[in-house]
Scaffold this motif. Structure first.
Motif, PDB file in Angstrom:
ATOM      1  N   ALA A 188      33.372  40.844  46.529  1.00 34.49           N
ATOM      2  CA  ALA A 188      34.124  40.697  47.493  1.00 34.49           C
ATOM      3  C   ALA A 188      35.494  41.465  48.411  1.00 34.49           C
ATOM      4  O   ALA A 188      35.702  41.402  49.317  1.00 34.49           O
ATOM      5  N   VAL A 189      36.432  41.189  46.841  1.00 32.11           N
ATOM      6  CA  VAL A 189      37.263  41.956  47.757  1.00 32.11           C
ATOM      7  C   VAL A 189      37.102  43.655  48.176  1.00 32.11           C
ATOM      8  O   VAL A 189      37.957  43.595  49.467  1.00 32.11           O
ATOM      9  N   ALA A 190      35.941  44.403  47.712  1.00 33.64           N
ATOM     10  CA  ALA A 190      35.846  45.298  47.748  1.00 33.64           C
ATOM     11  C   ALA A 190      35.313  45.514  49.366  1.00 33.64           C
ATOM     12  O   ALA A 190      35.156  46.588  50.408  1.00 33.64           O
ATOM     13  N   LEU A 191      33.890  44.500  49.451  1.00 32.37           N
ATOM     14  CA  LEU A 191      33.966  43.851  50.912  1.00 32.37           C
ATOM     15  C   LEU A 191      34.583  43.715  51.586  1.00 32.37           C
ATOM     16  O   LEU A 191      34.811  44.580  53.439  1.00 32.37           O
ATOM     17  N   LEU A 192      35.615  42.975  51.860  1.00 34.51           N
ATOM     18  CA  LEU A 192      36.154  42.702  53.013  1.00 34.51           C
ATOM     19  C   LEU A 192      37.195  44.075  52.791  1.00 34.51           C
ATOM     20  O   LEU A 192      38.525  44.326  54.100  1.00 34.51           O
ATOM     21  N   ALA A 193      37.653  44.488  51.658  1.00 31.58           N
ATOM     22  CA  ALA A 193      38.690  45.996  51.841  1.00 31.58           C
ATOM     23  C   ALA A 193      38.547  47.217  52.906  1.00 31.58           C
ATOM     24  O   ALA A 193      38.304  47.200  54.178  1.00 31.58           O
ATOM     25  N   SER A 194      36.309  47.030  53.025  1.00 37.55           N
ATOM     26  CA  SER A 194      35.387  47.904  53.977  1.00 37.55           C
ATOM     27  C   SER A 194      36.001  47.562  54.591  1.00 37.55           C
ATOM     28  O   SER A 194      35.248  48.246  55.747  1.00 37.55           O
ATOM     29  N   ARG A 195      36.396  46.829  55.229  1.00 35.56           N
ATOM     30  CA  ARG A 195      36.537  46.529  57.047  1.00 35.56           C
ATOM     31  C   ARG A 195      37.703  46.277  56.974  1.00 35.56           C
ATOM     32  O   ARG A 195      37.966  46.404  58.467  1.00 35.56           O
ATOM     33  N   GLY A 196      38.822  46.632  56.494  1.00 34.86           N
ATOM     34  CA  GLY A 196      40.259  46.986  56.937  1.00 34.86           C
ATOM     35  C   GLY A 196      40.670  45.753  57.552  1.00 34.86           C
ATOM     36  O   GLY A 196      42.068  46.081  57.376  1.00 34.86           O
ATOM     37  N   VAL A 197      40.457  44.810  55.824  1.00 38.04           N
ATOM     38  CA  VAL A 197      41.254  43.625  55.661  1.00 38.04           C
ATOM     39  C   VAL A 197      42.344  43.808  54.776  1.00 38.04           C
ATOM     40  O   VAL A 197      42.427  44.824  54.044  1.00 38.04           O
ATOM     41  N   ALA A 198      43.718  43.697  55.251  1.00 36.54           N
ATOM     42  CA  ALA A 198      44.712  44.484  54.834  1.00 36.54           C
ATOM     43  C   ALA A 198      44.909  43.696  53.070  1.00 36.54           C
ATOM     44  O   ALA A 198      45.552  44.727  52.533  1.00 36.54           O
ATOM     45  N   GLY A 224      43.115  31.491  40.627  1.00 38.59           N
ATOM     46  CA  GLY A 224      43.251  32.068  42.000  1.00 38.59           C
ATOM     47  C   GLY A 224      42.316  33.677  42.927  1.00 38.59           C
ATOM     48  O   GLY A 224      43.277  33.788  43.654  1.00 38.59           O
ATOM     49  N   ARG A 225      41.434  33.855  41.860  1.00 38.30           N
ATOM     50  CA  ARG A 225      40.786  34.415  42.595  1.00 38.30           C
ATOM     51  C   ARG A 225      40.130  33.486  43.910  1.00 38.30           C
ATOM     52  O   ARG A 225      40.443  34.521  45.355  1.00 38.30           O
TER      53      ARG A 225
END
Length: 282
Positions: A188-198, A224-225
Motif C-alpha cells: 500500500a505504501v509503494a502504491l501511494l509512492a508510485s502516485r507521487g504522494v510525498a 500505527g500503520r
C-alpha cells in the motif's frame, strides 16, 4: 464526522462471501466510492486476477496483488491510452528475476519433501508473477500455527535466508524476497509512492482503514500503520497465526457481510476514526 480517504481491503473471505462476490458487497463498495472513500483491494491473489477485478469493478480504484508484490492502479501516473483498450500496466515493488518461477516451484517441492506433506500448487499459480502458492490444507488455530512455523524455518534453510512464506485462509505463499520482504502494508505504501504522494506511510496512518481476515493480513494490523485496523468476524480462527498482532476493531458479521457492516458504520459515523497523531487533543 471524519471519513477515511482510503479503505484497504483483503479479497478472499473479506470482500467475498462464500468464495463469490455478493451483490450486497458491490452495493456497499459503490456507496463508499460515492462518499469519496477510495477502495483499494489488497490480496494474495495473482496479478492476473487483480487485472480482471479492476477491469470489471468500477468502484475499485486499485488492486495490490501477491501480498504486496505488485499492483494495478486506475489513478496512477501510467494512464492507459485508447490504444491500450483501457488495460492498466502491472507495476512492481521490485521487478522479479526471469528465473523466479522455476526457483519458487523447486522451493515448494523441497519443503514438501522435508515435511512429508503434499503441497499441491494452486490453479492460479499460472497467473502469478512474484510468488508461488500451494493449496492450504492445514488446520487453523495453534496446530496450524505450529506447522507454519516449522515450514517457515525450512523455507529459510532451503533458500539461504532469502525465502519466506505467508499463509492466507486458502493458500500458502512462497516468496524469495531476500532483504526486501514484502507485505500488504508495504504494498500500500509503494502504491501511494508510485502516485507521487510525498509521505505515503503517513498518509495511510492518518487517512486509511485496513480490513482483513487471516495471517497474510498481519501487516494491516501493525500499530500505527493505518488510522484504523479491522478484522471481519471470521478472523477469529486465525488469531493464533497473528502472533501478538490484533486488529483494533472486529466486525460482528463475517466475510463480505463484515465489510458491508464496516462501510455502513463508517458512513454513519458509528465507527469514528482516531484523531491523527499530529492533531492536538481536544
Amino acid at each position: 464526522m471524519r471519513l477515511p480517504r482510503y479503505l484497504v481491503a483483503d479479497v478472499d473471505d473479506t470482500f467475498t462471501v462464500g468464495g463469490q462476490i455478493h451483490p450486497a458487497v458491490l452495493a456497499a463498495a459503490a456507496q463508499a466510492a460515492a462518499a469519496g472513500i477510495e477502495l483499494i483491494l489488497n490480496t494474495g491473489r495473482p496479478a492476473g486476477y487483480g487485472a480482471a477485478l479492476l477491469s470489471y469493478l468500477p468502484s475499485i480504484s486499485a488492486v495490490i496483488v501477491e501480498n504486496g508484490g505488485a499492483w494495478l492502479d486506475r489513478r496512477g501516473a501510467q494512464v492507459p491510452t485508447t490504444a491500450d483498450h483501457g488495460e492498466l500496466p502491472l507495476q512492481f515493488a521490485v521487478p522479479p528475476p526471469i528465473d523466479l518461477r522455476e526457483r519458487l516451484w523447486a522451493l515448494r517441492q523441497q519443503v514438501a519433501r522435508r515435511m512429508g506433506l503434499t503441497l499441491q500448487p494452486t490453479a492460479d499459480s499460472a497467473y502469478r508473477v512474484t510468488d508461488h502458492t500451494a493449496v492450504r490444507t492445514l488446520p487453523a488455530g495453534p496446530a496450524g500455527a505450529a506447522i507454519l512455523a516449522k515450514m517457515s524455518a525450512i523455507v529459510a534453510e532451503e533458500s539461504a535466508g532469502a525465502g519466506r512464506i505467508l499463509a492466507s485462509s486458502i493458500h500458502i505463499h512462497f516468496m524469495l524476497d531476500g532483504e526486501q520482504p514484502r507485505s500488504k502494508a508495504r504494498g500500500a505504501v509503494a502504491l501511494l509512492a508510485s502516485r507521487g504522494v510525498a509521505d505515503p506511510g503517513g498518509e495511510l496512518a492518518r487517512s486509511a482503514v485496513a480490513v482483513g481476515d487471516s495471517a497474510n493480513d498481519a501487516s494491516l494490523f501493525e500499530p500505527g500503520r493505518f488510522a484504523l485496523s479491522v478484522g471481519v468476524a471470521n478472523i477469529a480462527r486465525y488469531l493464533p497465526e497473528l502472533g501478538g498482532l490484533r486488529p483494533a476493531h472486529l466486525t460482528k458479521a463475517a466475510e463480505g457481510f463484515g465489510l458491508c457492516e464496516l462501510i455502513g458504520d463508517l458512513l454513519r459515523g458509528a465507527l469514528p476514526l482516531p484523531l491523527p497523531a499530529t492533531a492536538p487533543l481536544k
